[in-house]
Design a protein around this motif. Sequence first.
Motif, PDB file in Angstrom:
ATOM      1  N   LYS A 101       0.815  -1.218   0.000  1.00  0.00           N
ATOM      2  CA  LYS A 101       0.000   0.000   0.000  1.00  0.00           C
ATOM      3  C   LYS A 101       0.850   1.270   0.000  1.00  0.00           C
ATOM      4  O   LYS A 101       0.508   2.255  -0.649  1.00  0.00           O
ATOM      5  CB  LYS A 101      -0.941  -0.005   1.205  1.00  0.00           C
ATOM      6  N   THR A 102       1.946   1.260   0.732  1.00  0.00           N
ATOM      7  CA  THR A 102       2.785   2.467   0.815  1.00  0.00           C
ATOM      8  C   THR A 102       3.803   2.539  -0.319  1.00  0.00           C
ATOM      9  O   THR A 102       4.596   3.473  -0.392  1.00  0.00           O
ATOM     10  CB  THR A 102       3.549   2.520   2.162  1.00  0.00           C
ATOM     11  N   GLN A 103       3.779   1.515  -1.159  1.00  0.00           N
ATOM     12  CA  GLN A 103       4.763   1.400  -2.249  1.00  0.00           C
ATOM     13  C   GLN A 103       6.195   1.525  -1.716  1.00  0.00           C
ATOM     14  O   GLN A 103       7.061   2.171  -2.326  1.00  0.00           O
ATOM     15  CB  GLN A 103       4.483   2.441  -3.332  1.00  0.00           C
ATOM     16  N   SER A 104       6.394   0.894  -0.574  1.00  0.00           N
ATOM     17  CA  SER A 104       7.731   0.902   0.031  1.00  0.00           C
ATOM     18  C   SER A 104       8.703   0.153  -0.874  1.00  0.00           C
ATOM     19  O   SER A 104       8.331  -0.780  -1.584  1.00  0.00           O
ATOM     20  CB  SER A 104       7.678   0.217   1.398  1.00  0.00           C
ATOM     21  N   LYS A 105       9.972   0.593  -0.812  1.00  0.00           N
ATOM     22  CA  LYS A 105      10.990  -0.087  -1.611  1.00  0.00           C
ATOM     23  C   LYS A 105      11.542  -1.317  -0.894  1.00  0.00           C
ATOM     24  O   LYS A 105      12.429  -1.997  -1.407  1.00  0.00           O
ATOM     25  CB  LYS A 105      12.126   0.881  -1.935  1.00  0.00           C
ATOM     26  N   ALA A 106      11.043  -1.585   0.292  1.00  0.00           N
ATOM     27  CA  ALA A 106      11.486  -2.796   1.004  1.00  0.00           C
ATOM     28  C   ALA A 106      11.072  -4.019   0.202  1.00  0.00           C
ATOM     29  O   ALA A 106      10.022  -4.021  -0.437  1.00  0.00           O
ATOM     30  CB  ALA A 106      10.852  -2.833   2.387  1.00  0.00           C
ATOM     31  N   SER A 107      11.929  -5.046   0.246  1.00  0.00           N
ATOM     32  CA  SER A 107      11.629  -6.240  -0.542  1.00  0.00           C
ATOM     33  C   SER A 107      10.803  -7.228   0.295  1.00  0.00           C
ATOM     34  O   SER A 107      11.198  -7.594   1.404  1.00  0.00           O
ATOM     35  CB  SER A 107      12.946  -6.892  -0.977  1.00  0.00           C
TER      36      SER A 107
END
Lengths: 332, 564
Positions: free
Chosen positions: A130-136
């Motif tokens: 949802k937050t379009q985090s770059k975490a994999s």
Amino acid sequence: MICKKCVLPESKPDIWLNEEGICNVCLGHEKEKQPRNKTLETDFIKLLKMYKSSGKYDCLVMCSGGKDSTSALYYMKKRYKLNPLAFTFDHGFETEDAMENVKNAVEVLGVDFLFFKTEFMKDMFSEIIKTQSKASICHLCSIWYMDLTFKMAAKFNIPIIIAGWTKGQSTKQPLMSRCGCSMHQPEFHSMAKSTNDFLDKYIKSNPKYKDFPKSMEEVLSRAKIRQKCVVLSPHWFLPFDPETYVEMIKKELKWKLPKLSYPENSTNCYLNFISVYNTMRDYGYTHYHVEMSKLIREGLLTREEALKSLEVNFPKELLNSIGSRLGYRFSD
Amino acid sequence: MNILGISCYYHDSAACLIKDGIIIAAAQEERFNRIKNSFCFPVNAINYCIQESNITFLDIDYVGFYEKPFLKFHRVILDHLKTWPFSFLNFLDSMPKWLQDRLTLPLTLEKEIGFKGKTLFVKHHLSHAASSFLVSPFDQAAILTCDGIGEWATLAYGIGRGNQIKIYNELRYPHSLGLLYSTLTAYLGFSANQEEGTVMALASCGNPVFLDKFRKIFVIKPDGSFILDTSYFNFNKGRRMYSNKFIKTFGNDRKFNDILETRHCDIACSLQKFVEEVLITITRNIYNETKMEKLCLAGGSFLNCVVNNKILEDSLFKEIFIQPAAGDAGGALGAAAYIYHSILKKNRNYIMTHPYLGPAFSASQIRRILLNFNLIFKEFNETELTKQVAERLAKNQIVGWFQGRAEFGPRALGNRSILANPCNPQVKELLNSKVKKREPFRPYAPAVLEERADEFFEMRCKSPFMLLAPKVKEGKRTLIPGVVHVDGTARVQTVSKDTNPRFWQLIKDFENITGVPIVLNTSFNLRREPIVCSPEDAVGSFRKSKMDCLVLENYVVDKRGLVE
């Protein structure tokens, strides 16, 4: 721009290409290349002996139902005549095909099986998407899976954890601490950093995850305190290529290749498709590109084979059907 | 029943896996660790043998070792004492090796490969005898073994019947023909235990003017046994194997890069003639004593194909058999075969008809390697491949030929070979300058269609392992100048359609173009390197040399297509 030797794209500041189109990782590998230091099966046997357990189980085998981990389980039981405890973890997104493969393998081999299913990670996955985090997602999952595996190994007093990692998933044996997901490797630097940043922030605001390790390094240091335990993969030591052991598990363990997979001919969970989509979007490559590049450098895969296998060709509908379970829809 | 045979700690370490009497795999350690004549514990070769045999390390029933270490240690200690204090430096060098590894093999086996089962030690010359007789096509035969030294024995003979071997007699250290040959190899500036074949080749360039001197050093009895005058040798007294008296008799020794003089050729020739003389006398006596018609030979001395040919011609035996790894590597095979057949009394069910017992590589593995080396290549079907390569050979190209399983033993016999046109009078110079960098006096060998061999060579039997050196027929010498040695002989390999159909077809295709059913065959290695084992080794040698073309299974790489 993709490296002319491997399949890593230019992704500054971590990965850059020189004038000849060769990436810094390949250049570093050329420099470090040691003459003929192949690992042998007897090295594996020595390690198994060194860490031998006096308990009921000789090893805990992380079994996802894929070809590499299923064959690793087969080797431990049949080739090394050990008593393994098969361990499968389902975060709620494992495929039916993979679970069928695990079920068949443990039944045919007659090994004890520990199955762990939970939706504990669902909120965290949802947050990333949802937050379009770059975490994999895969990195987060592997942190949790490894932490859980170490805990299970300690619980059952098992000193050896067996993973089905290929020679592309790890650089040096035998310690997990040197496995592929290290922040210090340029290929993983940004991914690992984003995952750490995400965890740092997210854990603080979510008491549910207060005990979640912030990095693989933390997983390892926690494990070290718990017990003396080593993580090994037979594939690092055996000369057999995937074609050979796939034939073997198909024949012996009724193993089947899943209908849907990425990369080609692999077995991964449904979330893997979203993880691949996201990391391609954020970095231009995935951890599969890193693994296959390593296999290319070791001469175990050709660049053409890797490029073919890494083609992203799964439909948006698939992403949306998985995303809907996390309350998310990918834009068209 | 799985038996692992091992030979190591002196030279040519090797492993061999026998499964229910059949040799499944055999390989020398040097092919894997790339150290020529490697003597270390053959851990790579063992790993290969187990994996090739589709068994696990837990499935090994027995390990056979090719000699008795304590017996050998007994000789070593006595020798040190006898020559003390001159042996002091050798003592310091050898004792740690004995105490760390050589006397503790079961511990090494447990440590290195996790084997805790029974290890059986077979006497060195018995291992040699078994390596030949038990895989020979003969039900009964006389057996002769000869090499530098085993535990005490340097030469032994006896008979084999069914699955049993009986040694009648042996000659003991220091009286050793093999050590004499190695000493002279070192004296002539070559590497002992490695370059005896070079001395054999040099022998053809000289005259036997020193023969009487050898007869003086070696007193030969009527039965062929001999006593060596030890005052000429320094086997255990220092870094040199020969004494000052030896130098007084034969002149100064030659250093590695010194020019070869006529004297050196004459010494080599005299040595060769002397060894032939002794072995002919011995084999004639064995014939008279055993009344057998067939003879099995083993031990490093019988890698000397000139000697073997003399024995075949002059010893009265009708047939002889020598397996391709006649040296110490073959001890691994002998120890395993002896345990299975002679100790466990299992019937013989295997005849060694080919040497292809080493690693093979799949087409996909080779393709990957070629792509990763960034080489341009073309794939052919089998028919096109042999035709294409034959054409290249006819055009005087030098071809690296890598096919199927690697050979066991020191000879490349059509699977890890460099091939060339034997009809080209300049081929030797071409090969020496482009690839092999050999001494100019050394000959190259012919590989001939088995059924056509007697048209070209004066031979009355097959020579599948390149261990005979018959005369080339007078009328044929000008046809194949590239493989005729100065004395008119050639080190022949006869190629059978049954054991190596692809190599046979290649020679046949070459014959269709040139009318000559022979190709020049030399080992696929560069100077002082072991023969290539893997496609990576082959590509590496190809890139370092000036071969015109490399053939890996069905893939052909042209030198001009090489992309750096």
